[in-house]
Write a protein that holds these residues in place. Structure first.
Motif, mmCIF file in Angstrom:
data_model
loop_
_atom_site.group_PDB
_atom_site.id
_atom_site.type_symbol
_atom_site.label_atom_id
_atom_site.label_comp_id
_atom_site.label_asym_id
_atom_site.label_seq_id
_atom_site.Cartn_x
_atom_site.Cartn_y
_atom_site.Cartn_z
ATOM 1 N N ARG A 148 8.472 -20.610 -12.889
ATOM 2 C CA ARG A 148 8.314 -19.509 -11.933
ATOM 3 C C ARG A 148 7.107 -19.680 -11.022
ATOM 4 O O ARG A 148 6.280 -18.778 -10.875
ATOM 5 N N GLU A 171 6.372 -19.119 -7.920
ATOM 6 C CA GLU A 171 6.970 -18.446 -6.780
ATOM 7 C C GLU A 171 6.229 -18.697 -5.473
ATOM 8 O O GLU A 171 6.809 -18.572 -4.398
ATOM 9 N N THR A 184 8.148 -19.607 -2.227
ATOM 10 C CA THR A 184 7.972 -18.798 -1.016
ATOM 11 C C THR A 184 7.842 -19.703 0.197
ATOM 12 O O THR A 184 8.455 -19.459 1.250
#
Length: 562
Positions: free
Chosen positions: A126, A128, A132
Motif C-alpha cells: 500500500r 499509495e 498517486t
C-alpha cells in the motif's frame, strides 16, 4: 452516452531482473485497463516498444529503472524510447540502494524535462504515494493523448470547420469528453435522424451538438451556444436580486475570488464569455505553481477550482459576456452589469477578464483561424498535428509550454521569437526543457510575415536575420503578447495608456477621494475591483493572479460593511 471501440493501451516497465516481481506486482492493479508489459534489459524493452508500434498499440507510460542491463543508466534508455513514443509519460524507477547515487542526475534530468518524475520502487504494501503519482500521469495521458472511452457530447461536423474547432476547444478546456463525427457516419446519421428539422423534411444546420448535457440537440451550434447550454444562464435568477459579488472572468483571479467569496458567506456569481480557466486554462502543463511538484495542466487546475467554488455555493455561468457596467448612482447602491443575456445587479464587482493574445494581422492567416492557425495553445488541435511541421510564435511561458506539448505529436516544432533570446521573457525551467527536446528548434529574431493554404494552412513565410524564407507548415499557434480585455468597461473605470485597469495607489492623485487612494485592488469606482492580468502592474503569473483574487474578497467585505 456513446461508448467507443475500446483500445487497451500499454504500460512498459523496464527494470533489472531481481526487481521484476515487485514492479510487476505493484502495477498489477492497472491490468484491468492497461497491458502491463515488463522487460529486464534494454533489448527486451526495445522489442516491446517495436511490437507496440507495429500493432498500433498506444503506450501510456514508460517506467524505466535507474540500473538496466544493456545501457549505462536507465535515463539513456528512456531518452531512446521516448523518441519513438513522444506522448508516453516517463518515470525513472529507482531502488533504495541506488537512490543516493542516482539523485543528482535524476534531479538534473527532471529539471531539463528528460523525465516527468522519479519514484522509489515500493518496498512494502500500500505505497499509495507511489500510486498517486502513477495515476496522475495516466490520467494526464488519458485526457491529452487518447480517444475518450466514453463520450459526453457528440459533434456532427459540416459547414464551418473553424466553428467545430472552437467547440472542441471549449469542451476540452471544460474537461468534457466528446467525439466528432461526419454526417454520413453511423453516429452522425443517428443524431441527424432525431432532429425535428430533419423529421419535418428540412436540411440540418451544421455543426450539430448532441448530448444529454446540453438538452435538445443544437443545430448551427457555436461554442458560446454550447457553453450556455452546458452551464446555464444567469437569466434563471430573479432580475430584482442584488448579488453580493459578481466576478467577471474565470481565470485564476476570478476563480480564487469565487472560492474565497463563497466560502466566506458572500452570494457570489461568476460570468465567463468562454471556457472556465481563462488563458491559464489553455496551458498544457504548469510546473511552477506552488503545491504541485509534478505539475498540473491548466484545464485540471481550472476544473478543481470550479468544483471547489461550486461546493461553497458560487454560481458559475459560461458563454455569458459582460457588455458594460453602470456604476452605482450613490454610495451603497448596486452596480448594474449588462450582458447579452440580461442585467445583473451587484453590491460589488470584480473585473478579472484578463488579456487576450495579440492578433497577427496578416489577412490570409486570419482567414485560416481554426483551420491550422490557432490563437493560444488550442490543446484540442494538438493531436491533429501528428506527423506535421508546426510553428509556435511567442516568447513567454505559454508559448514555451505549447511548444513542449506539441512536440509530443508534431514531427518538428519551431518556436519563433522576435527577441534575440528567450531569457528575458521565459522561465528558466522551460528554456532548459526546450533545449533538451530534440523535436523543438528555436528561431530567434524571427517573425511570421505571410502564409496561406487552400482549405487549411500549408505554408508560412518567415523573416529572420538571413532574410525571408518560405516553409511548409501544418500548424501555426500564436501566443503573441497580451492585449487587455477591458474595452467594454465604462469611462469611470480609469485605465492606463495600454488599456490596463488602474487600482490603488496607481490611480492618479487627482482622482483620489477625500485625499485618500482607493483600496489596493479597487478601481476609480468604489465597489468595483480589478485583479489578475487585466490590472495594471500585475505580475502576469497564475500564482499572483490567484493571490489577487483571494485578496479582493477581504476588500469586498470592507466595502460592504455598514
Amino acid at each position: 452516452m456513446t461508448t467507443t471501440a475500446r483500445v487497451r493501451p500499454a504500460i512498459v516497465l523496464v527494470v533489472a531482473a531481481e526487481q521484476i516481481p515487485v514492479v510487476d506486482s505493484e502495477f498489477a492493479r492497472y491490468a484491468r485497463d492497461y497491458d502491463v508489459l515488463c522487460a529486464d534489459d534494454a533489448d527486451g524493452a526495445r522489442e516491446l516498444v517495436r511490437q507496440a508500434l507495429e500493432d498500433g498499440q498506444p503506450v501510456a507510460l514508460l517506467g524505466v529503472g535507474w540500473a538496466v542491463p544493456g545501457v549505462e543508466v536507465g535515463l539513456d534508455l528512456l531518452d531512446e524510447l521516448h523518441t519513438l513514443l513522444p506522448a508516453a509519460r516517463r518515470i525513472c524507477l529507482t531502488s533504495r540502494g541506488d537512490y543516493g547515487l542516482s539523485l543528482p542526475r535524476l534531479r538534473e534530468a527532471l529539471g531539463r524535462g528528460r523525465i516527468d518524475t522519479y519514484l522509489l520502487i515500493p518496498t512494502g504494501p500500500r505505497d499509495e504515494e507511489f500510486h498517486t503519482a502513477v495515476t496522475e500521469y495516466l490520467s494526464d495521458w488519458g485526457w491529452t493523448a487518447s480517444t475518450p472511452e466514453v463520450e459526453g457530447v457528440q459533434v456532427i461536423e459540416g459547414g464551418s470547420r473553424a466553428e467545430v474547432s472552437r467547440i472542441r476547444d471549449f469542451l476540452d478546456r471544460m474537461g468534457i469528453p466528446h467525439g466528432v463525427y461526419s454526417p454520413d457516419s453511423e453516429v452522425g446519421r443517428q443524431v441527424l435522424a432525431d432532429l425535428p428539422s430533419v423529421q419535418s423534411g428540412a436540411s440540418p444546420a451544421f455543426p450539430v451538438v448532441a448530448s444529454g448535457l446540453v438538452g435538445d440537440p443544437i443545430e448551427g451550434a457555436t461554442a458560446r451556444m454550447v457553453a450556455r447550454a452546458v452551464y446555464g444562464s444567469p437569466q434563471t435568477m430573479d432580475a430584482d436580486d442584488t448579488i453580493d459579488l459578481v466576478v467577471i472572468g474565470s481565470g485564476p483571479a476570478g476563480l480564487a475570488a469565487a472560492v474565497y467569496g463563497a466560502s466566506e458567506g458572500l452570494d457570489t456569481v461568476v460570468i465567463e464569455s468562454d471556457a472556465v480557466g481563462g488563458q491559464a486554462g489553455t496551458s498544457s502543463m504548469i510546473r511552477n505553481y506552488l503545491g504541485f511538484p509534478r505539475g498540473i495542466s491548466g484545464m485540471r487546475l481550472a476544473q478543481r477550482a470550479r468544483f471547489q467554488a461550486s461546493r461553497f455555493g458560487a454560481r458559475i455561468y459560461t458563454g455569458v459576456a459582460a457588455e458594460g457596467i453602470v456604476p452605482a448612482a450613490s454610495p451603497g447602491g448596486s452596480h448594474v452589469i449588462r450582458t447579452e443575456s440580461g442585467e445583473l445587479h451587484a453590491r460589488a464587482v470584480l473585473v478579472a477578464t484578463g488579456v487576450t493574445y495579440r492578433r497577427l494581422g496578416i489577412d490570409p492567416l486570419e482567414e485560416l483561424v481554426g483551420l491550422g492557425v490557432y490563437y493560444g495553445a488550442a490543446t484540442s488541435a494538438a493531436r491533429e498535428m501528428e506527423g506535421r511541421s508546426v510553428f509556435v510564435v511567442g516568447g513567454g511561458n505559454s508559448a514555451g509550454q505549447a511548444a513542449v506539448y506539441l512536440a509530443r505529436y508534431a514531427v518538428r516544432v519551431t518556436l519563433c521569437v522576435r527577441r534575440p533570446d528567450l531569457a528575458a521573457t521565459m522561465s528558466d525551467y522551460l528554456i532548459r526543457e526546450i533545449d533538451s527536446t530534440d523535436r523543438i528548434t528555436v528561431r530567434t529574431s524571427t517573425r511570421v510575415v505571410d502564409g496561406g493554404g487552400d482549405s487549411s494552412l500549408e505554408w508560412l513565410e518567415l523573416a529572420g536575420p538571413d532574410g525571408a524564407e518560405r516553409v511548409d507548415a501544418g500548424g501555426l499557434f500564436l501566443l503573441l503578447g497580451a492585449d487587455p480585455c477591458g474595452d467594454w468597461l465604462p469611462d469611470e473605470v480609469v485605465r492606463d495608456e495600454r488599456g490596463f485597469v488602474l487600482t490603488g495607489r496607481d490611480v492618479p492623485m487627482e482622482l483620489w477621494r477625500n485625499g485618500r487612494p482607493p483600496a489596493a485592488l479597487e478601481t476609480t469606482v468604489p465597489g468595483i475591483f480589478a485583479a489578475g492580468d487585466l490590472r495594471a502592474g500585475s505580475m502576469k503569473r497564475v500564482a499572483s493572479a490567484s493571490g489577487e483574487g483571494a485578496a479582493t474578497v477581504a476588500l469586498v467585505h470592507a466595502h460592504l460593511a455598514p
